[in-house]
Motif scaffolding. Structure first.
Motif, PDB file in Angstrom:
ATOM      1  N   ASP A  91       0.838  -1.208   0.000  1.00 51.99           N
ATOM      2  CA  ASP A  91       0.000   0.000   0.000  1.00 51.99           C
ATOM      3  C   ASP A  91       0.873   1.257   0.000  1.00 51.99           C
ATOM      4  O   ASP A  91       0.604   2.226  -0.730  1.00 51.99           O
ATOM      5  N   SER A  92       1.919   1.260   0.822  1.00 49.56           N
ATOM      6  CA  SER A  92       2.814   2.424   0.904  1.00 49.56           C
ATOM      7  C   SER A  92       3.562   2.633  -0.405  1.00 49.56           C
ATOM      8  O   SER A  92       3.740   3.769  -0.876  1.00 49.56           O
ATOM      9  N   TYR A  93       3.991   1.529  -1.002  1.00 43.50           N
ATOM     10  CA  TYR A  93       4.700   1.613  -2.290  1.00 43.50           C
ATOM     11  C   TYR A  93       3.789   2.188  -3.370  1.00 43.50           C
ATOM     12  O   TYR A  93       4.182   3.077  -4.126  1.00 43.50           O
ATOM     13  N   ALA A  94       2.563   1.692  -3.428  1.00 49.35           N
ATOM     14  CA  ALA A  94       1.615   2.191  -4.422  1.00 49.35           C
ATOM     15  C   ALA A  94       1.364   3.691  -4.230  1.00 49.35           C
ATOM     16  O   ALA A  94       1.254   4.442  -5.211  1.00 49.35           O
ATOM     17  N   ALA A  95       1.285   4.136  -2.981  1.00 48.59           N
ATOM     18  CA  ALA A  95       1.071   5.562  -2.707  1.00 48.59           C
ATOM     19  C   ALA A  95       2.260   6.383  -3.186  1.00 48.59           C
ATOM     20  O   ALA A  95       2.093   7.487  -3.745  1.00 48.59           O
ATOM     21  N   ARG A  96       3.477   5.875  -2.983  1.00 47.85           N
ATOM     22  CA  ARG A  96       4.670   6.591  -3.438  1.00 47.85           C
ATOM     23  C   ARG A  96       4.696   6.679  -4.964  1.00 47.85           C
ATOM     24  O   ARG A  96       5.022   7.731  -5.534  1.00 47.85           O
ATOM     25  N   VAL A  97       4.395   5.561  -5.619  1.00 46.63           N
ATOM     26  CA  VAL A  97       4.387   5.549  -7.078  1.00 46.63           C
ATOM     27  C   VAL A  97       3.320   6.507  -7.607  1.00 46.63           C
ATOM     28  O   VAL A  97       3.570   7.282  -8.537  1.00 46.63           O
ATOM     29  N   ASP A  98       2.142   6.466  -7.007  1.00 45.42           N
ATOM     30  CA  ASP A  98       1.047   7.334  -7.441  1.00 45.42           C
ATOM     31  C   ASP A  98       1.439   8.807  -7.315  1.00 45.42           C
ATOM     32  O   ASP A  98       1.193   9.619  -8.222  1.00 45.42           O
ATOM     33  N   ALA A  99       2.056   9.162  -6.198  1.00 46.10           N
ATOM     34  CA  ALA A  99       2.485  10.545  -5.998  1.00 46.10           C
ATOM     35  C   ALA A  99       3.567  10.930  -7.004  1.00 46.10           C
ATOM     36  O   ALA A  99       3.572  12.046  -7.545  1.00 46.10           O
ATOM     37  N   HIS A 154       3.124 -11.037  -8.516  1.00 41.12           N
ATOM     38  CA  HIS A 154       1.871 -10.825  -9.243  1.00 41.12           C
ATOM     39  C   HIS A 154       1.078  -9.678  -8.607  1.00 41.12           C
ATOM     40  O   HIS A 154       0.487  -8.855  -9.319  1.00 41.12           O
ATOM     41  N   LEU A 155       1.057  -9.629  -7.266  1.00 40.67           N
ATOM     42  CA  LEU A 155       0.350  -8.538  -6.593  1.00 40.67           C
ATOM     43  C   LEU A 155       0.954  -7.192  -6.958  1.00 40.67           C
ATOM     44  O   LEU A 155       0.234  -6.219  -7.226  1.00 40.67           O
ATOM     45  N   VAL A 156       2.286  -7.128  -6.987  1.00 41.26           N
ATOM     46  CA  VAL A 156       2.971  -5.881  -7.331  1.00 41.26           C
ATOM     47  C   VAL A 156       2.674  -5.498  -8.781  1.00 41.26           C
ATOM     48  O   VAL A 156       2.359  -4.342  -9.084  1.00 41.26           O
ATOM     49  N   ALA A 157       2.758  -6.476  -9.686  1.00 41.94           N
ATOM     50  CA  ALA A 157       2.519  -6.194 -11.103  1.00 41.94           C
ATOM     51  C   ALA A 157       1.096  -5.694 -11.331  1.00 41.94           C
ATOM     52  O   ALA A 157       0.875  -4.747 -12.101  1.00 41.94           O
ATOM     53  N   GLU A 158       0.129  -6.314 -10.674  1.00 43.45           N
ATOM     54  CA  GLU A 158      -1.264  -5.882 -10.833  1.00 43.45           C
ATOM     55  C   GLU A 158      -1.471  -4.459 -10.320  1.00 43.45           C
ATOM     56  O   GLU A 158      -2.173  -3.653 -10.941  1.00 43.45           O
TER      57      GLU A 158
END
Length: 222
Positions: A91-99, A154-158
């Motif tokens: 979740d934290s990684y996705a937030a960083r990428v999104d920002a 797979h979770l990360v790729a999705e």
């Protein structure tokens, strides 16, 4: 009048994972959510200090300053706890990428998109407690154990596929997912080598990883 020194503010606990199937019970009240966050923070710190095999729920409870029953209220065992930490990391990684993607210009270059995704991971690898042992997954679980039916890559790729689709102006289709999954698998192997070679990440191996991603994935993101 002599000023009285004020104590430093206590560190704020990390976020609660948005989706953690390993949880026995999801927190409802804010106090409960804060306690869960402290438990996961303590788990992450102890992973760096003792490793996964020596990790125990009792040690986590002591470090978090909560009764052992509070740990078992959320988790059946340490594997479930580490699985929840892995979900929080994602979740934290996705937030960083999104920002990072939001800061790019409209219709970004594929190489800039790749750099944003890779640099977010490297920043977490170098600074987030416990991330070196439990990034987005934990050691192989036996059937029926928490995380046994999950493939972290797979979770990360999705998640990355979903984040990239809108900025790139294209659907998150099977082709994009396959390209990203291949990139995640290759990057995972190369960065494991880079951080085995140098605890801070071997710069030459990271540069090679970046070049590989630019050559393979960037044409699909243009």
């Amino acid at each position: 009048m002599v000023p009285v020194p004020q104590p430093a503010p206590a560190p704020q606990p990390g976020p609660v994972p948005a989706s953690a199937p390993a949880l026995r019970r999801a927190p409802v009240q804010r106090r409960s959510a804060e306690r869960l966050a402290r438990i996961l923070d303590a788990c992450a710190e102890l992973l760096d200090e003792t490793g996964y095999e020596q990790l125990s729920t009792r040690a986590v409870a002591t470090r978090a300053g909560v009764p052992i029953g509070s740990v078992y209220r959320f988790f059946g065992n340490k594997r479930a706890m580490a699985t929840a930490l892995a979900h929080r990391n994602l979740d934290s990684y996705a937030a960083r990428v999104d920002a990072g993607l939001a800061a790019l210009p409209a219709a970004p270059d594929g190489r800039a998109v790749i750099d944003t995704v890779l640099d977010a991971y490297l920043a977490m690898k170098r600074s987030v407690p416990g991330f070196g042992l439990v990034d987005f997954g934990i050691p192989a679980a036996a059937p029926g154990e928490p995380g046994a039916d999950e493939d972290p890559n797979h979770l990360v790729a999705e998640r990355i596929c979903g984040l990239l689709a809108a900025p790139l102006g294209r659907p998150a289709d099977a082709l994009l997912l396959r390209k990203i999954l291949v990139s995640v698998e290759a990057t995972d192997a190369l960065l494991r080598l880079a951080f085995r070679t140098d605890p801070a990440g071997d710069p030459a191996l990271i540069a090679e990883t970046r070049a590989l991603l630019h050559a393979y994935l960037a044409p699909s993101l243009g």
